[in-house]
Design an enzyme around this catalytic site. Structure first.
Site, PDB file in Angstrom:
ATOM      1  N   GLU A 254      39.248  39.197  38.578  1.00 51.77           N
ATOM      2  CA  GLU A 254      39.977  39.299  37.300  1.00 51.77           C
ATOM      3  C   GLU A 254      39.448  40.540  36.605  1.00 51.77           C
ATOM      4  OE1 GLU A 254      42.469  37.522  36.293  1.00 51.77           O
ATOM      5  OE2 GLU A 254      42.446  36.029  37.882  1.00 51.77           O
ATOM      6  N   CYS A 288      40.189  41.832  27.806  1.00 52.52           N
ATOM      7  CA  CYS A 288      40.975  42.400  28.916  1.00 52.52           C
ATOM      8  C   CYS A 288      42.469  42.416  28.601  1.00 52.52           C
ATOM      9  CB  CYS A 288      40.706  41.603  30.181  1.00 52.52           C
ATOM     10  SG  CYS A 288      41.040  39.839  29.968  1.00 52.52           S
TER      11      CYS A 288
HETATM   12  P1  NAD Z   1      31.249  44.918  34.505  1.00 48.99           P
HETATM   13  O1  NAD Z   1      32.121  45.045  35.690  1.00 48.99           O
HETATM   14  O2  NAD Z   1      30.326  46.032  34.188  1.00 48.99           O
HETATM   15  O3  NAD Z   1      30.348  43.618  34.622  1.00 48.99           O
HETATM   16  C1  NAD Z   1      30.913  42.337  34.861  1.00 48.99           C
HETATM   17  C2  NAD Z   1      29.867  41.438  35.485  1.00 48.99           C
HETATM   18  O4  NAD Z   1      29.502  41.976  36.751  1.00 48.99           O
HETATM   19  C3  NAD Z   1      28.556  41.324  34.686  1.00 48.99           C
HETATM   20  O5  NAD Z   1      28.075  40.010  34.816  1.00 48.99           O
HETATM   21  C4  NAD Z   1      27.627  42.260  35.421  1.00 48.99           C
HETATM   22  O6  NAD Z   1      26.287  41.863  35.273  1.00 48.99           O
HETATM   23  C5  NAD Z   1      28.100  42.031  36.853  1.00 48.99           C
HETATM   24  N1  NAD Z   1      27.761  43.097  37.793  1.00 48.99           N
HETATM   25  C6  NAD Z   1      27.751  44.435  37.580  1.00 48.99           C
HETATM   26  N2  NAD Z   1      27.382  45.072  38.713  1.00 48.99           N
HETATM   27  C7  NAD Z   1      27.174  44.114  39.657  1.00 48.99           C
HETATM   28  C8  NAD Z   1      26.776  44.132  41.020  1.00 48.99           C
HETATM   29  N3  NAD Z   1      26.514  45.277  41.636  1.00 48.99           N
HETATM   30  N4  NAD Z   1      26.653  42.969  41.680  1.00 48.99           N
HETATM   31  C9  NAD Z   1      26.900  41.789  41.060  1.00 48.99           C
HETATM   32  N5  NAD Z   1      27.268  41.712  39.765  1.00 48.99           N
HETATM   33  C10 NAD Z   1      27.408  42.856  39.070  1.00 48.99           C
HETATM   34  O7  NAD Z   1      32.250  44.614  33.285  1.00 48.99           O
HETATM   35  P2  NAD Z   1      31.905  44.415  31.750  1.00 48.99           P
HETATM   36  O8  NAD Z   1      31.651  45.752  31.145  1.00 48.99           O
HETATM   37  O9  NAD Z   1      30.882  43.354  31.592  1.00 48.99           O
HETATM   38  O10 NAD Z   1      33.294  43.805  31.207  1.00 48.99           O
HETATM   39  C11 NAD Z   1      34.337  44.606  30.779  1.00 48.99           C
HETATM   40  C12 NAD Z   1      35.438  44.692  31.810  1.00 48.99           C
HETATM   41  O11 NAD Z   1      35.812  43.401  32.237  1.00 48.99           O
HETATM   42  C13 NAD Z   1      36.710  45.318  31.244  1.00 48.99           C
HETATM   43  O12 NAD Z   1      37.266  46.188  32.187  1.00 48.99           O
HETATM   44  C14 NAD Z   1      37.615  44.117  31.040  1.00 48.99           C
HETATM   45  O13 NAD Z   1      38.993  44.407  31.040  1.00 48.99           O
HETATM   46  C15 NAD Z   1      37.233  43.260  32.186  1.00 48.99           C
HETATM   47  N6  NAD Z   1      37.621  41.871  31.921  1.00 48.99           N
HETATM   48  C16 NAD Z   1      38.627  41.311  32.649  1.00 48.99           C
HETATM   49  C17 NAD Z   1      39.048  40.016  32.364  1.00 48.99           C
HETATM   50  C18 NAD Z   1      40.190  39.363  33.133  1.00 48.99           C
HETATM   51  O14 NAD Z   1      40.346  38.154  33.047  1.00 48.99           O
HETATM   52  N7  NAD Z   1      40.996  40.110  33.858  1.00 48.99           N
HETATM   53  C19 NAD Z   1      38.428  39.295  31.337  1.00 48.99           C
HETATM   54  C20 NAD Z   1      37.413  39.907  30.625  1.00 48.99           C
HETATM   55  C21 NAD Z   1      36.995  41.193  30.917  1.00 48.99           C
END
Ligand code: NAD
Length: 486
Positions: A254, A288
């Site tokens: 997502e 998002c």
């Molecule tokens: P991010 O991708 O930086 O991090 C998301 C999660 O992934 C965090 O828990 C982070 O610790 C983890 N993560 C990061 N690198 C990782 C790795 N190498 N291995 C395992 N886990 C890892 O995103 P963010 O900045 O926390 O959130 C913002 C983004 O999320 C925006 O793009 C937003 O649109 C999206 N988002 C999407 C939805 C949806 O339902 N489509 C909902 C909320 C947020």
């Protein structure tokens, strides 16, 4: 009722500190106050959490629907009793405004009530079959252990939208919340379910640095499913890891959005303005589904823009704990810097119609008008209080612009002609479209998910039951019946 206390890991029903040598700080995004010192999880902690989950899952899968259902009803009651405490954590840890924290708390409670019905809706099938004396059955079984990776923006809800249905369908779960939201992304859920009587080992939380435990979390042999919510960039990587792992995992991604709100020339402009304002600036645009681009038909462009500007100029920003605040703090220094960089870039070449300087970590709403849809800024997900208004020649052009993005999560169209709205909605390449409503909408019984680079998989209703279970086709051949001779 005393307040919950936390240790940094919850593994096999035990609260403990992580065994990594690193610690990380949990900080209030508005005041900068230190809330919690987190002793990070190590790869060994991840292994212990998955092993505990695998053991606990076997007996959980054999429990009756009633035994599973009652846990969710109790959890929903506990959320009701602890609402103030939960909302307070969401404000302090994730920088939520009170309005958003209340919405998130309610979403989790609704998700728990929906989860309570899931054990009774998880059914198999008996299929027709041409083979004589044979019955063809499809059993629906839990998938096993589910790994959850959630972001910081709606931490409690975005973890729980997998946790609730996963447990309800007979799985066990390990959550790795975002580094900056260990409590609201995981530990708080563990406390709520512990109080509700969920058996030990079924819900585990490991907190800490993705750099240390990220790969181990995604490639471990035990989990069969990775539910990832976050950025498109990290999601692609998680998807690759899931497929390349020794034991291949299913994955739900997502990801980010670039959501259009389209205003057609027969729209109710006041309703469209209200939806664009709330849909962009709620939670300072860090959702998002937030509206990134407002696309307006030329004939009403000036009238719409004037009303939008005057509405957004009234938006209250500042202390997230105040009841009327819509725009609170940027979540962290990285988000603040990124948003300010986008604003500076936009100011240098676009027409700013609403703006202002930040106060502390609070960036006030910004609107830029007459933006080209192909502009790199309009093509980028703004995870902040920045809105672009784009002019379309006509309806066909508006649809073309709405779809001219790599993302495909949510969308909205405003028109007073329902048939026109429906035709337009079905032309949008997105998982979700709301006619005469804002782009931000999520209910636990509707399908939630995206197309294109916004990801794959669906949450909610029967769609999430399908995601978190597997089918097992079983045929039963019986001895041929002996013909009766008269
Ligand atoms: P991010 O991708 O930086 O991090 C998301 C999660 O992934 C965090 O828990 C982070 O610790 C983890 N993560 C990061 N690198 C990782 C790795 N190498 N291995 C395992 N886990 C890892 O995103 P963010 O900045 O926390 O959130 C913002 C983004 O999320 C925006 O793009 C937003 O649109 C999206 N988002 C999407 C939805 C949806 O339902 N489509 C909902 C909320 C947020």
């Amino acid at each position: 009722m005393s307040c919950y206390e936390f240790r940094s890991q919850f593994i096999d029903g035990h609260w403990k500190d992580g065994s990594d040598s690193q610690a990380s700080s949990d900080v209030d995004p508005f005041s900068g106050a230190l809330l919690f010192e987190v002793r990070c999880a190590s790869v060994e902690d991840v292994d212990a959490a998955y092993s505990a989950a695998a053991t606990a899952q076997r007996s959980w899968a054999a429990t009756s629907p009633a035994a599973r259902s009652i846990i969710f009803r109790r959890a929903a009651e506990i959320v009701e009793r602890r609402r103030t405490e939960i909302v307070d954590w969401l404000i302090r840890e994730s920088g939520s405004t009170r309005i958003k924290a209340e919405i998130e708390c309610r979403a989790v409670q609704e998700g728990m009530l929906e989860a309570a019905s899931i054990p009774y809706r998880t059914t198999g099938l008996i299929l027709p079959i041409d083979t004589p004396d044979t019955e063809s059955r499809v059993y629906r079984k839990p998938i096993g252990v589910v790994a959850v990776i959630s972001p910081w923006n709606f931490p409690l809800h975005l973890s729980h939208r997998t946790v609730g249905p996963a447990l309800a369908t007979g799985n066990a779960v390990v959550i790795k919340p975002a580094e900056e939201t260990p409590i609201t992304g995981g530990l708080l859920l563990a406390r709520l379910y512990e109080e509700a009587g969920l058996p030990a080992g079924l819900l585990n939380v490991v907190t800490g640095s993705s750099r240390t435990i990220g790969d181990a979390f995604c490639t471990h042999d035990i989990p069969r499913f990775i539910s990832f919510t976050g950025s498109t960039e990290v999601g692609r990587r998680i998807g690759r890891l899931a497929i390349e792992a020794r034991v291949i995992k299913r994955v739900a991604l997502e990801l980010g959005g670039n959501n259009p709100l389209v205003v057609l020339d027969d729209a109710d402009l006041d309703r469209a303005v209200e939806a664009a304002t709330l849909g962009r600036f709620l939670h300072q645009g860090q959702i998002c589904m937030s509206t990134n681009r407002v696309i307006v038909e030329a004939g009403i462009y000036d009238a719409f823009l004037a009303r939008l500007v005057s509405a957004v100029e009234q938006v209250q920003h500042g202390d997230p704990a105040s009841s009327g605040t819509l725009v609170g703090p940027a979540f962290n220094a990285k988000q603040f810097a990124q948003n300010m960089k986008h604003i500076e870039d936009a100011r240098s070449r676009l027409r700013q119609v609403v703006g202002g300087d930040p106060v502390g970590t609070v960036i006030p709403p910004h609107i830029f008008a007459d933006v080209e849809n192909a502009d790199p800024l309009a093509q980028t997900e703004m995870f902040g209080p920045i809105l672009f208004v784009i002019k379309a020649r006509d309806e066909d052009h508006a649809l073309e612009l709405a779809n001219a993005t790599e993302a495909g999560l949510s969308s909205a169209v405003f028109t007073q002609d329902e048939a026109r709205g429906l035709r337009f909605a079905l032309g949008i390449e997105a998982g979700m479209t709301h006619i005469n409503d804002m782009t931000v909408a999520d209910m636990p019984f509707n399908p939630f998910g995206g197309e294109k680079n916004s990801g794959m998989g669906r949450f909610g209703g029967d769609w999430i039951i399908e995601e978190l279970t597997t089918t097992h086709w079983v045929t039963v051949r019986r001895p041929a019946r002996v013909p009766v001779i008269s």
